[in-house]
Design an enzyme around this catalytic site. Structure first.
Site, PDB file in Angstrom:
ATOM      1  N   CYS A 194      24.119  -8.690 -34.244  1.00 14.48           N
ATOM      2  CA  CYS A 194      23.537  -7.651 -33.535  1.00 14.48           C
ATOM      3  C   CYS A 194      24.443  -6.268 -33.387  1.00 14.48           C
ATOM      4  O   CYS A 194      24.058  -5.311 -33.278  1.00 14.48           O
ATOM      5  CB  CYS A 194      23.446  -8.196 -32.151  1.00 14.48           C
ATOM      6  N   GLU A 219      20.670  -9.546 -24.073  1.00 13.54           N
ATOM      7  CA  GLU A 219      21.628  -9.041 -25.113  1.00 13.54           C
ATOM      8  C   GLU A 219      20.609  -8.776 -26.143  1.00 13.54           C
ATOM      9  O   GLU A 219      20.185  -9.564 -26.793  1.00 13.54           O
ATOM     10  CB  GLU A 219      22.781  -9.825 -25.221  1.00 13.54           C
TER      11      GLU A 219
END
Ligand code: NAP
Length: 505
Positions: free
Chosen positions: A282, A245
């Site tokens: 993120c 990720e």
């Protein structure tokens, strides 16, 4: 041996911990231990696995006060944020306990022997089984929720896989303390030793990816590191799945109608979203598309005003602050870019919010590449557009992202096509909502197309995260008493079973 060092980014002071970096030999021992108990743990009844996860949640909560203190010291994140993150992390453990007991993750499917149009078909029964020991790399920015006790660890344990975790160097003491709580939970639940392991140091991470006992890797972190480790996992004599990720620029589009309707509100909202957690998310919106003209100007003015009110902020680590400054410098040096906020020379882990503006025409130039990449920290690039064609061109050149946000007005003619475009470019599309903040639920998708995620068919957050640690297997012609419980006709586990193509009831 090298001692593990914990750094306080606010004071820039270091303290050596009573922990040594893990040698490659010790990594091999931990992985072999995990491998030796993998079958035993994987065969645990679902209810017992769930009970272990719940016990771990309780143990984390029992240590909440001290865990928050140590994490504050190592990350400079505020108390309220860390308390909330720890609550979310405990909730995530209990959520996965429910996911395990509910049982649909096993995808049990039973096709009784039959005469099909293509001839006789044997009795076929398919389900998912645990992969075996999993390596987990946590990220710096969520010392609980995406680190040692985070979603990768918990979903892998839920799947029935032992886990060996690489501690993040930005919060080693927090990593050890949270690990201790998880390990207590495992012990109380009677788990075999080896269901959890923790390693420290750069080399230990590399050794972990290479170790033949490791069957999959969960990684949360930056794009360059994630891609390098992904390549390494694929270059092994036995390649393994690597679930990375990574970061993304996460575009946010404000339509002309939305800017006309509520420019100030959106401007202030974007400022909050891009600086939440010092922009170290993120899911931070890094590219904001705003129309040219008076409404767009008002929006940018509100955004600038809100950012200027913010004080200097402490980032998670000096290295992250250095990267942030380097990223801001490359953007500032890109031709045709205007800096609207920021620019002070910061030191150590300190940073100020930064905002840049560029025309949509310049944004799509090859030389504008730095503007289109993630700059981890409190920074965004405002792209000013004239028309929908310029929005399309700007979005077309941006790499796919974790999130895509549309801000539109009621009955906005641009809402439909922008949502469709977002769905083709990201793992989660938000409408009049900011992308920062990822909820743990059955329907959450956290992961977009490459390069935001190395394995775009999966998610690292939410119930479906468990699927990463399982592989399907079909049992053919196996007598009832020899079949796994999940595939028996009388369904002793009471889980969803697809029978001859349908779910009964
Ligand atoms: P990072 O610098 O990539 O570090 C991640 C881990 O990899 C650390 O344990 C690090 O430890 C290790 N590492 C670094 N270089 C390595 C190499 N060459 N070989 C082997 N291991 C290596 O990322 P970070 O600072 O933790 O996090 C910031 C990034 O994470 C941002 O880009 C952010 O967007 C992303 N992020 C993504 C998500 C998501 O869910 N998609 C969530 C949070 C954060 P060592 O330093 O010991 O090597």
């Amino acid at each position: 041996v090298t001692r593990v060092v914990s750094l306080n980014p606010a004071t820039n002071t270091e303290r050596a911990l009573e922990i040594d970096e893990t040698s490659p030999q010790d990594v091999a021992v931990l992985c072999a231990r995990a491998s030796s108990i993998a079958a035993q743990y994987g065969a645990w009844p679902l209810s017992r696995r769930a009970e272990m996860l719940r016990t771990m949640a309780a143990e984390l909560e029992a240590d909440a006060a001290s865990l928050v203190e140590v994490a504050m010291e190592e990350t400079s994140l505020p108390r309220a944020r860390l308390e909330g993150e720890l609550r979310r992390t405990a909730y995530q453990l209990r959520f996965f306990a429910d996911v395990v007991v509910e049982g649909s993750f096993l995808q049990a499917s039973i096709d009784h022997a039959t005469n099909s149009p293509m001839g006789p078909l044997a009795d076929l029964r398919r389900m998912k089984t645990p992969l075996g020991p999993v390596a987990v790399f946590g990220s710096s920015n969520f010392p609980f929720a995406f680190s040692v006790p985070g979603g990768d660890t918990v979903s892998a344990l839920a799947a029935g896989c032992p886990v060996v975790i690489k501690a993040h160097p930005a919060h080693p003491a927090t990593s050890q303390a949270t690990f201790d709580a998880l390990e207590r939970g495992a012990k109380i639940a009677g788990a075999p030793e080896g269901v959890l392991g923790l390693v420290f140091g750069f080399d230990s991470g590399v050794a972990l990816v290479d170790d033949p006992s490791i069957r999959a890797v969960g990684f949360t972190g930056s794009g360059p590191v994630g891609k390098a480790l992904w390549a390494r996992a694929n270059a092994r004599p036995t390649p393994i799945p690597f679930f990375g990720e990574l970061g993304a620029a996460n575009p946010l589009v404000v339509t002309a109608a939305a800017a006309a309707e509520r420019a100030e509100t959106i401007g202030a909202g974007v400022a909050g979203s891009m600086t939440l957690g010092v922009g170290q998310f993120c899911t931070k919106p890094g590219i904001v598309l705003v129309p040219n003209g008076e409404h767009g100007d008002a929006l940018v003015e509100a955004l600038v005003g809100a950012l200027r009110e913010l004080h200097e902020m402490t980032m998670l680590a000096p290295g992250i602050a250095r990267h942030f400054r380097d990223g801001a410098t490359s953007i500032a040096e890109s031709a045709g870019t205007r800096r609207l906020v920021g620019g002070d020379a910061e030191v150590g882990s300190q940073a100020r919010a930064q905002l840049f503006e560029v025309s949509a025409i310049t944004f799509v130039e090859p030389s504008s590449r730095p503007l289109r990449e993630e700059c981890f920290g409190p920074l965004a690039v405002v792209v000013r557009y004239d028309d929908n064609e310029q929005i399309r061109q700007a979005l077309d050149i941006i790499d796919p992202s974790l999130t895509f946000s549309v801000f539109a007005a009621a009955d906005d003619p641009d809402a439909t096509w922008l949502i469709a475009l977002g769905a083709s470019k990201a793992g989660r599309v938000t409408f009049n909502e900011y992308p920062t903040g990822v909820g743990v639920s059955w329907s959450m998708q956290h992961g977009g197309p490459w390069p935001s995620t190395t394995s775009p068919a999966t998610t690292s957050v939410g119930a479906s995260g468990i699927e990463r640690w399982l592989r399907p297997i079909t049992f053919q012609g196996i007598p009832m008493d020899l079949l796994p419980e999940a595939l028996k006709d009388d369904n002793p586990l009471g889980i969803p079973q697809r029978i001859d193509g349908n779910y009964p009831g």
